[in-house]
Design a protein around this motif. Structure first.
Motif, PDB file in Angstrom:
ATOM      1  N   VAL A   1     -22.046  22.100 -28.948  1.00  0.00           N
ATOM      2  CA  VAL A   1     -22.200  22.947 -27.758  1.00  0.00           C
ATOM      3  C   VAL A   1     -22.417  24.381 -28.206  1.00  0.00           C
ATOM      4  CG1 VAL A   1     -20.828  21.537 -26.232  1.00  0.00           C
ATOM      5  CG2 VAL A   1     -19.718  23.199 -27.702  1.00  0.00           C
ATOM      6  N   VAL A   2     -23.098  25.128 -27.367  1.00  0.00           N
ATOM      7  CA  VAL A   2     -23.286  26.550 -27.634  1.00  0.00           C
ATOM      8  C   VAL A   2     -22.667  27.308 -26.469  1.00  0.00           C
ATOM      9  CG1 VAL A   2     -25.046  27.834 -28.843  1.00  0.00           C
ATOM     10  CG2 VAL A   2     -25.631  25.675 -27.756  1.00  0.00           C
ATOM     11  N   LEU A   3     -22.173  28.502 -26.753  1.00  0.00           N
ATOM     12  CA  LEU A   3     -21.617  29.298 -25.671  1.00  0.00           C
ATOM     13  C   LEU A   3     -22.729  30.145 -25.064  1.00  0.00           C
ATOM     14  CD1 LEU A   3     -18.177  30.405 -27.090  1.00  0.00           C
ATOM     15  CD2 LEU A   3     -18.720  28.591 -25.466  1.00  0.00           C
TER      16      LEU A   3
ATOM     17  N   LEU B   1     -11.902  24.329 -35.401  1.00  0.00           N
ATOM     18  CA  LEU B   1     -10.699  25.079 -35.050  1.00  0.00           C
ATOM     19  C   LEU B   1     -10.732  25.621 -33.632  1.00  0.00           C
ATOM     20  CD1 LEU B   1      -9.780  26.918 -38.316  1.00  0.00           C
ATOM     21  CD2 LEU B   1      -9.037  24.747 -37.391  1.00  0.00           C
ATOM     22  N   ARG B   2     -11.706  25.221 -32.844  1.00  0.00           N
ATOM     23  CA  ARG B   2     -11.736  25.739 -31.473  1.00  0.00           C
ATOM     24  C   ARG B   2     -11.397  24.638 -30.493  1.00  0.00           C
ATOM     25  NH1 ARG B   2     -17.427  28.368 -31.174  1.00  0.00           N
ATOM     26  NH2 ARG B   2     -16.920  28.324 -28.956  1.00  0.00           N
ATOM     27  N   PRO B   3     -10.094  24.431 -30.244  1.00  0.00           N
ATOM     28  CA  PRO B   3      -9.658  23.289 -29.448  1.00  0.00           C
ATOM     29  C   PRO B   3     -10.294  23.232 -28.066  1.00  0.00           C
ATOM     30  CG  PRO B   3      -7.895  24.887 -29.730  1.00  0.00           C
ATOM     31  CD  PRO B   3      -8.983  25.270 -30.663  1.00  0.00           C
ATOM     32  N   GLU B   4     -10.672  24.400 -27.509  1.00  0.00           N
ATOM     33  CA  GLU B   4     -11.218  24.335 -26.141  1.00  0.00           C
ATOM     34  C   GLU B   4     -12.478  23.471 -26.118  1.00  0.00           C
ATOM     35  OE1 GLU B   4     -11.129  27.015 -27.986  1.00  0.00           O
ATOM     36  OE2 GLU B   4     -12.929  28.253 -27.813  1.00  0.00           O
ATOM     37  N   LEU B   5     -13.142  23.384 -27.284  1.00  0.00           N
ATOM     38  CA  LEU B   5     -14.348  22.553 -27.322  1.00  0.00           C
ATOM     39  C   LEU B   5     -14.033  21.118 -26.908  1.00  0.00           C
ATOM     40  CD1 LEU B   5     -16.205  23.707 -30.539  1.00  0.00           C
ATOM     41  CD2 LEU B   5     -16.715  24.204 -28.156  1.00  0.00           C
ATOM     42  N   PHE B   6     -12.808  20.667 -27.258  1.00  0.00           N
ATOM     43  CA  PHE B   6     -12.469  19.269 -26.975  1.00  0.00           C
ATOM     44  C   PHE B   6     -12.419  18.994 -25.474  1.00  0.00           C
ATOM     45  CE2 PHE B   6     -11.340  19.558 -31.320  1.00  0.00           C
ATOM     46  CZ  PHE B   6     -11.471  18.284 -31.821  1.00  0.00           C
ATOM     47  N   GLU B   7     -12.346  20.066 -24.696  1.00  0.00           N
ATOM     48  CA  GLU B   7     -12.253  19.824 -23.259  1.00  0.00           C
ATOM     49  C   GLU B   7     -13.627  19.728 -22.616  1.00  0.00           C
ATOM     50  OE1 GLU B   7      -9.637  23.011 -22.179  1.00  0.00           O
ATOM     51  OE2 GLU B   7      -8.009  21.599 -21.838  1.00  0.00           O
TER      52      GLU B   7
END
Lengths: 61, 726, 817
Positions: free
Chosen positions: C326-328, C83-89
């Motif tokens: 990915v990890v933040l 659910l975290r679309p920013e990951l797709f970038e």
């Protein structure tokens, strides 16, 4: 009955043409998806020039 | 990148109009011949005499008699009505399935006008008696060539469109179209092989049994690939569109296609059961016809099940009604066909009206109704409006359905009855109905009802014409329909199984051509021996070529379409040998270019008619059949008593025959005319004995000569020995 | 449940939907709506999300979506990191998805597990009507894959993903190709081509042979000869192209000095071709070309079916499957996304709700509620306070936390665990002899003996007969039916089980399962549900109004146990005011004028109750008065007891758990002696090994990484999964958690399947014997061969198909579940 040879030659020729076509079709993945194409033909619609226009076009209405 | 383009609706409109117009014409001619067939015997005391008088009058005219109009009917329906309907449907669906305009508008219109020209040519030549007498291939050689050319134009246009398509996947309908094109091209060319005598006359390349085999291999596959596969394609496009449901199982449709293609092509010979065709070839036809049931029914179910969950819509949507009946009719006739090809049923059905009923269930139900459904669906969309009247469409549906019922059911009875009467024996072993006519008079009622059925179907179609006309009036043709689609991405990633075939993937046509060339080469290698080796048809020494007079008589027989009512094939049943004489041998037909076996007996078989009656009988009979046979349905042929024998043609005919390997002595073409006159004189003398003054130069003399020669050769000596002919 | 569509056959899935819909079905998704559901232009909607999608589609003139299938919609899902679309970038992700990208035009291919019916396809292929920037969208239904070409400068990848999510088709984040590669291979295209060519040749050669059989007479001699040569021509591609697989595998067998079923087959094919060519060229007879083509055709059908029945699931796992892509990482500027591998000691990382802790680290900020059930099997989340170390592999529940990396991933606890258990554990698995091999060995031997003896016999009587007889024997002895019976029986079994939520890796697993006589269960997550809890109130019972107070307050806390409380009660919600949460203690607030506290016993001023194993306690005080506590424990899965009992009839059942004792309801399903508590992962695999040592065939049923070793060690490793996205270790079989009760029947079915195969072997052997008797007598005419071969194949396939279907039908009819 040698004419049968003519018929068989002709028929076989056609049959082989189709065999070739079949091979091409399979190789190029024509039959990969046996579900979407049937649905795909349904909604051919007027081009959506603008959003508003799009709303007016209901396909197959 | 998105590309904007336009679908060509104008061409679709053109073909659709053509299919409507020629549909009406074809059905009208059908109705006329139906009445002609039954009305002839009507006497002045019948209350309906004046009702049918126009028809009997036509029947008495040289150009409008049954024998000449019947081919016109079949050709009009198959090539004009169904043909144009098929093209309309293909030109509409192909563009949308491939997301591309047709390859080239010029070709589209060339295709259209060319095809209509061919139809007109047919409409003119057939009544004039210019015919090859091969059913559904009656058109003479110049027209055949025209057909070939136009077909190629169509092919280029279609494959061109496929090449510039914007949708990678070829929808199953397109496969059916491709199959139609390839196969029909091949069938037409092989079957039309002929030796021209003049611009309007040719003799089939093949003789007797072989000609019959080729003809029915064509006849069967014409039905398969001209009346069935293209319409299956249309079904797979228009049915889902009309129901707004994807086809029940796309997988099944793909299997349906490939199974059909690989089986159909072999099923031809079943049209010749009990003929002089080798036994095994007949059985082969049967086996494959039976195998056809599976894919056909697969297709039918696939079509019907597409409506799952939408049956409620069928009630109010006429388009769906038409399609449902059409598909059901397809199922019915694809089941009946194979059954009829079994020896048992065939021995009953063959030569009777059963066959007629069978083909009309297919023709009226499958092709007719699918075309109607398609038109009702297309018109409102192409003219951007609503259908003028649903209730009229429903009326059309019900009247049409009623028409089919009235047409088929009586003919089934008729066929059955007649066949049984033919076979009925008295306890002491005599035919109950010696006089063939009795078996015909018995089923006249069916012929009347059939005519009524045809009339109903026709009037239904007329209602559609009105409905379509009003609909069109209420809208405006969208001649060029805007569309947009992204071009195909070049870097298509298929399954990376080697790269050699990537080349092919992007070039289907090249690959098709290449394989075609390769196979053609192979095919030629296969054929060559057949022309080197001698014919192995068992031939009979006493069988001799026709004399020039008989040959001319035979051409008249062909011209008048006698084969549409009289067979020349005595089958090896007691009932037939009892009635007609010894059964027909393959060897007797070796000089028959073309064969005249026929496919339907409205009159008796004529293969053994030679010497059965005196010349005078024929003389009177041809002038007024009822004079020899009270109540006969056969039309009179007065014009044969005026038209002079065309003697200039005779040498050319002889030479043509020699070209086909008929063993006339060297230079016989020069003596031919003299020979002809001598034989004519003999016949005139014969007639004189019976007190008939006849001119030796009129056609009837030649016809008598031919009829008297029919099937007499093997009577010369009792013992017939079989040898390989040289 | 929607994610399950990844596992289930799509049609069954649609079916599941309809079952769900009682009462008023949602016009969009078909779920049953509550009494007070939303209404929008005459339609009923169960939730805002569904209504929103409908609105969107309607505005884009896409309402045909609802025409093509009933309630086709898919509810938007809340959980899962996708659910975290920013990951797709992020480059790591983007590179995996993007197929090509040139001057602003980009094509991505996304995996969309939710697509299940015609409507889905139709909608997904008409996306350009919702968003003009989309140029083309094409579905590959079989792969559940959507390939979209779009103008990226107008409409970013992230926006695209958000759009898809909005209409209920959230793409998976990890659509890496290697995952696909690890799936069942599916049917290679080349096989279809081979099949097509074999079928084509079969049909035509049959045609060319008919005249012979239908009694063409001498007058057609020349014709028949032509046919024979045509047949010869057609059978060459069959030999050289269609039947290559059999030769290669036969050869491979010889190289490995093993006898396999393909050797007699290859022998038969060769014999057929040589003998036929010989006959035709020397004008002895028409040859057996139709049998040859037919044989190869049927064999290929078998191969095709085998490939066809592979599950579209990945049974193998690599560690990377479990880790977040990915990890933040917290930096001075803010957060940046980095791949796990890049983390260095001392890095600060942020882990949000439901996310996995990738490396061993120290808790720096926030409250850790770490769910370790996957690694250790501990049933309940454990509380971690600032400064505590947290080991990799756990999952954070509740608010985001900040961690300091202790050691890089390579040395992390998780990595070690993984290598211990999954690392090549597969090899130690005892080899189980496959029935087919045993049969093949004897069979091949028999064939060779028979042909040799026949040869010798005829050599004595009539030397000219040796060649025809020997070839004839090899021809009819070809074990076509034999080779078909196994793929079809086991294939059907797999399909039938798949429909009931038991997914097997391949046909071999069916046979392995058939041998199982001991089943070992893991407890947590296997027999007990992952997310379902059981509430028991200890103390002065609460009045409805009080319950209402508690629920209303619990609603305001992020703590997992509060969530349990909230969901566990049906009381009306009132609003709580002056709410304050004390980290690690509890939460308090005023509801209906009274101060309510929920949390630890200290926080609520009560005494800790006797803590039962696997239980947690949430104490409650109202108006400063301690009222008691809720005992929270994981609930056992429905049908758990039934399943275990059902199996006991067929195999011994054991329970292994990491906990130090077993919840009552699970306990009484097992014999006292068969339960082992406080098992470390190593104990588990050791236990399995011991059982095998005692000669048992063991099936291990587990779910977590802590079972990985045992799963690999066992003869059949089966993982229980609540969703295809859930983390399960490598296994031979995956069991849909909801189908636990099908397990006993599944076992029975595999046993029946094995018996069916045996029966079919006997059947096909009978055919071979018949054929051989003809052959030895030198009476095997092409016609007999042509009839015998297809007949045997068809009957055997028909028999196994019906038998399998029937026994499955009887099993599930007999014991409805």
């Amino acid at each position: 009955m040698n004419v049968i040879f003519l018929l068989i030659a002709a028929s076989t020729l056609v049959a082989v043409i189709f065999l070739a076509a079949f091979t091409w079709a399979v190789r190029s993945g024509q039959f990969e998806d046996d579900r979407s194409p049937a649905v795909r033909i349904l909604g051919d619609h007027k081009p959506t020039i603008t959003k508003t226009n799009a709303t007016t076009t209901k396909p197959n209405a | 990148m998105i590309e904007r383009f336009q679908y060509d609706n104008k061409i679709v409109k053109a073909f659709m109009m053509a299919t409507i117009v020629f549909g009406i014409v074809g059905m009208l001619v059908g109705f006329i011949v139906a009445v002609e067939l039954v009305a002839q015997g009507t006497t002045t005391d019948a209350w309906y005499y004046w009702l049918v008088r126009p028809f009997t009058w036509m029947n008495e005219q040289e150009w409008l008699s049954f024998g000449r109009l019947r081919p016109l009917h079949t050709n009009a329906i198959i090539f004009a009505f169904v043909g144009n309907g098929m093209f309309a449907g293909i030109y509409y669906s192909l563009q949308r399935l491939l997301k591309a305009r047709m390859f080239n508008d010029g070709l589209s219109w060339l295709h259209f006008w060319g095809w209509q020209l061919i139809i007109v040519a047919a409409a003119i030549t057939l009544p004039l008696g210019i015919t090859t007498s091969k059913e559904y291939a009656e058109l003479e050689w110049p027209i055949d060539i025209a057909i070939t050319l136009i077909w190629v134009v169509f092919g280029i246009n279609m494959f061109g469109t496929i090449l510039k398509r914007r949708e990678r996947h070829l929808y199953v309908a397109i496969w059916f179209y491709i199959a139609t094109w390839v196969t029909v091209a091949m069938l037409h060319i092989v079957n039309s092989m002929a030796m021209p005598v003049s611009l309007f006359k040719s003799y089939s390349m093949y003789a007797g049994v072989q000609d019959a085999l080729v003809q029915w291999w064509y006849g069967h596959n014409a039905v398969a690939f001209f009346l069935t596969t293209p319409y299956l394609g249309l079904m797979y496009y228009f049915m889902p569109k009309a129901a707004n449901r994807p086809v029940y199982s796309y997988k099944l449709s793909i299997i349906h296609f490939w199974a059909l293609i690989f089986i159909y092509i072999w099923a031809g010979p079943h049209h010749l059961l009990y003929s002089s065709l080798p036994d095994w070839a007949q059985s082969l036809g049967t086996v494959f016809s039976i195998m056809l049931i599976a894919p056909s029914w697969g297709g039918m179910l696939n079509g019907l099940l597409t409506l799952r969950g939408a049956w409620d819509r069928v009630r109010e949507e006429p388009v769906l009604k038409f399609m449902v009946v059409a598909i059901t009719a397809y199922g019915m006739s694809t089941l009946e066909g194979p059954l009829l090809s079994t020896k048992f049923l065939n021995s009953i059905s063959h030569f009777t009206d059963w066959t007629i009923a069978h083909v009309h269930v297919g023709g009226l139900g499958w092709n007719g109704f699918l075309t109607f459904g398609m038109i009702y669906w297309l018109v409102p969309r192409m003219w951007g409006t609503k259908l003028y009247s649903k209730s009229l469409a429903n009326a059309h549906f019900w009247i049409g359905t009623l028409g089919i019922v009235f047409y088929a059911i009586p003919l089934y009875f008729a066929g059955f009855t007649q066949s049984l009467m033919w076979k009925q024996f008295t306890p002491d072993g005599y035919l109950v109905y010696k006089n063939f006519l009795d078996t015909v008079l018995q089923i006249k009622y069916a012929y009347w009802m059939r005519s009524l059925g045809g009339l109903l179907f026709l009037s239904g179609a007329l209602i559609m014409v009105y409905n379509v006309w009003k609909t069109i009036a209420s809208g405006k043709l969208i001649a060029n329909e805007d569309a947009e689609a992204p071009a195909l991405e070049k870097n298509y990633v298929g399954e990376s199984s080697g790269h050699w075939h990537r080349w092919i993937e992007r070039r289907p046509i090249q690959m098709l051509v290449v394989s075609l060339v390769l196979v053609a080469a192979g095919g030629i290698i296969e054929i060559i021996p057949t022309f080197l080796i001698e014919s192995n048809v068992p031939t009979i020494t006493q069988v001799k070529p026709y004399t020039p007079l008989e040959l001319h008589g035979r051409d008249i027989y062909v011209m008048e379409g006698c084969y549409t009512c009289h067979s020349q094939m005595v089958r090896p049943f007691r009932s037939e040998t009892e009635r007609y004489g010894e059964y027909s041998k393959a060897g007797e037909f070796i000089y028959d270019h073309p064969f005249q076996w026929g496919s339907k007996r409205t009159g008796p078989d004529l293969h053994r008619v030679g010497g059965k009656y005196p010349d005078s009988w024929h003389y009177y009979h041809m002038f007024d059949p009822t004079s020899m046979n009270a109540g006969s349905l056969m039309p009179p042929y007065a014009h044969m008593y005026e038209n002079l024998i065309d003697k200039e043609m005779i040498p050319a005919k002889i030479r043509a025959m020699q070209g086909l390997g008929v063993p006339y002595p060297e230079g016989f073409d020069q003596q031919a005319v003299a020979d002809l006159e001598a034989q004519a004189a003999k016949i005139v003398a014969n007639l004189k004995k019976d007190g008939i003054e006849a001119s030796p130069d009129v056609d009837i003399i030649a016809l008598i000569a031919y009829l008297q020669r029919l099937g007499t050769d093997i009577k010369q000596q009792p013992a017939t020995q079989v040898v390989q002919a040289q | 449940m929607f994610v399950m569509s990844g596992l289930r056959g799509t049609d069954d899935f649609c079916h599941v939907e309809k079952v769900v819909a009682q009462k008023v079905p949602c016009y969009h998704c078909g779920d049953s709506c509550k009494e007070d559901h939303l209404k929008f232009d005459g339609r009923d909607f169960c939730c805002q999300g569904c209504k929103a999608v409908y609105g969107l589609l309607q505005e884009s003139g896409l309402c045909d979506y609802y025409e093509l299938a009933d309630q086709p919609g898919v509810k938007e899902q809340r959980d899962s990191t996708e659910l975290r679309p920013e990951l797709f970038e992020l480059p790591e992700v983007r590179d995996k998805l993007v197929e090509y990208s040139e001057d602003g035009i980009t094509r991505v291919s996304l995996t969309i597990p939710q697509m299940h019916c015609s409507s889905c396809i139709w909608l997904l292929e008409n996306l350009q009507r919702v968003e003009p920037a989309i140029i083309r969208s094409r579905v590959r239904f079989s792969e559940k894959e959507l390939s979209i070409t779009f103008r990226e400068e107008q409409f970013g990848l992230r926006a695209l993903v958000e759009l898809l999510r909005r209409i209920g088709y959230a793409p998976l984040l990890n659509t890496d190709k290697d995952k696909k590669a690890r799936r069942g291979p599916g049917v290679p295209r080349i096989l279809y081509v081979k099949l097509g060519i074999a079928a084509f040749a079969f049909g035509n050669i049959m045609l060319f042979s008919f005249p012979e059989y239908l009694g063409a007479d001498g007058s057609d001699a020349m014709l028949l000869k032509g046919f024979q040569y045509l047949s010869l021509a057609f059978s060459i591609p069959v030999l050289l192209f269609s039947s290559t697989d059999f030769f290669t595998s036969a050869w491979a067998g010889i190289r490995a000095r093993q006898v396999n079923i393909d050797q007699p087959i290859a022998l038969g094919i060769l014999a057929l071709f040589l003998r036929s060519t010989f006959d035709v060229i020397l004008d002895i007879g028409p040859g057996y070309f139709d049998s040859l083509a037919g044989l190869v055709f049927f064999l290929l059908v078998g191969r095709w079916y085998q490939a066809y029945t592979y599950q579209a699931l990945s049974f193998d796992r690599t560690l990377s499957d479990f880790l977040p892509l990915v990890v933040l990482r917290r930096t001075v500027s803010g957060e940046e996304a980095v791949s796990v591998g890049e983390l260095k000691e001392g890095d600060r990382i942020v882990v949000r709700d439901q996310e996995l802790i990738p490396v061993d680290s120290l808790l720096r900020e926030g409250i850790g509620n770490i769910d370790n059930s996957f690694i250790t099997g501990e049933p309940l989340p454990v509380r971690r306070a600032i400064g505590d170390t947290i080991r990799a592999g756990g999952r954070q529940r509740g608010a985001a936390i900040e961690l300091e990396v202790l050691r890089p991933f390579q040395q992390s606890h998780l990595k070690k665990l993984w290598e211990e258990h999954s690392g090549g554990a597969g090899q130690q698995r005892p080899v189980m002899p496959r029935m087919i091999d045993a049969v093949a060995r004897r069979f091949t031997l028999a064939v060779i003996l028979v042909s040799v003896f026949a040869g010798i016999y005829w050599a004595g009587r009539d030397a000219s007969m040796v060649w025809p007889v020997v070839t004839a024997v090899l021809i009819v002895a070809c074990p076509c039916a034999l080779a078909l019976s196994m793929p079809f029986t086991y294939g059907h079994t797999m399909r039938l089980l798949g429909r009931r939520g038991v997914f097997l890796r391949d046909a071999e697993v069916v046979e392995r399962m058939a041998h199982v006589d001991a089943v070992v269960f893991d407890k947590t997550g296997t027999l007990t549900a992952r997310e379902a809890y059981e509430l028991r109130f200890v103390g002065v019972p609460l009045t409805p109004i009080e319950e209402q107070r508690v629920r209303s307050l619990a609603r305001n806390s992020a703590h997992p146990l509060s969530a349990v409380l909230y969901n566990g009660s049906k009381a009306e919600i009132a609003d709580a005011i002056e709410v304050e949460e004390t980290a690690g203690q509890g939460i308090e607030g005023t509801v209906h004028g009274l101060r309510v506290r929920i949390g630890s016993h200290l926080f609520t001023g009560g005494a800790a109750g006797a803590v039962e194993q696997g239980e947690a306690q949430v104490h409650v005080s109202i108006a400063g008065l301690h009222r008691g506590f809720f005992a929270v424990r994981k609930r056992a899965r429905s049908g758990m007891a039934a399943a275990v009992k059902g199996i006991e009839g067929q195999a011994a059942t054991f329970l292994l758990t990491g906990d130090s004792n077993v919840d009552a309801d699970v306990a009484h399903a097992f014999r006292a002696g068969n339960m082992h508590t406080a098992c470390t992962p190593t104990d588990k695999s050791a236990f399995v090994k011991r059982l095998q040592g005692e000669g048992h065939r063991v099936m291990m049923v587990g779910d977590g990484l802590n079972d990985a070793g045992a799963l690999a060690q066992s003869d059949v490793g089966m993982t229980v999964s609540e969703s295809s996205a859930a983390l399960t270790p490598a296994s031979d079989a995956i069991l849909d958690a909801r189908s636990l009760d099908h397990l006993p029947l599944a076992l029975q079915l595999t046993r029946k399947a094995r018996r069916i195969v045996m029966a079919s072997l006997v059947l096909s052997l009978m055919y071979n014997v018949t054929g051989v008797s003809f052959a030895v007598a030198g009476k095997l005419t092409p016609l007999i061969a042509a009839v015998l071969m297809p007949l045997s194949s068809v009957t055997v396939v028909g028999f196994v198909t019906l038998a399998t279907m029937w026994s499955a039908h009887r099993l599930w009819k007999g014991n409805p579940s």
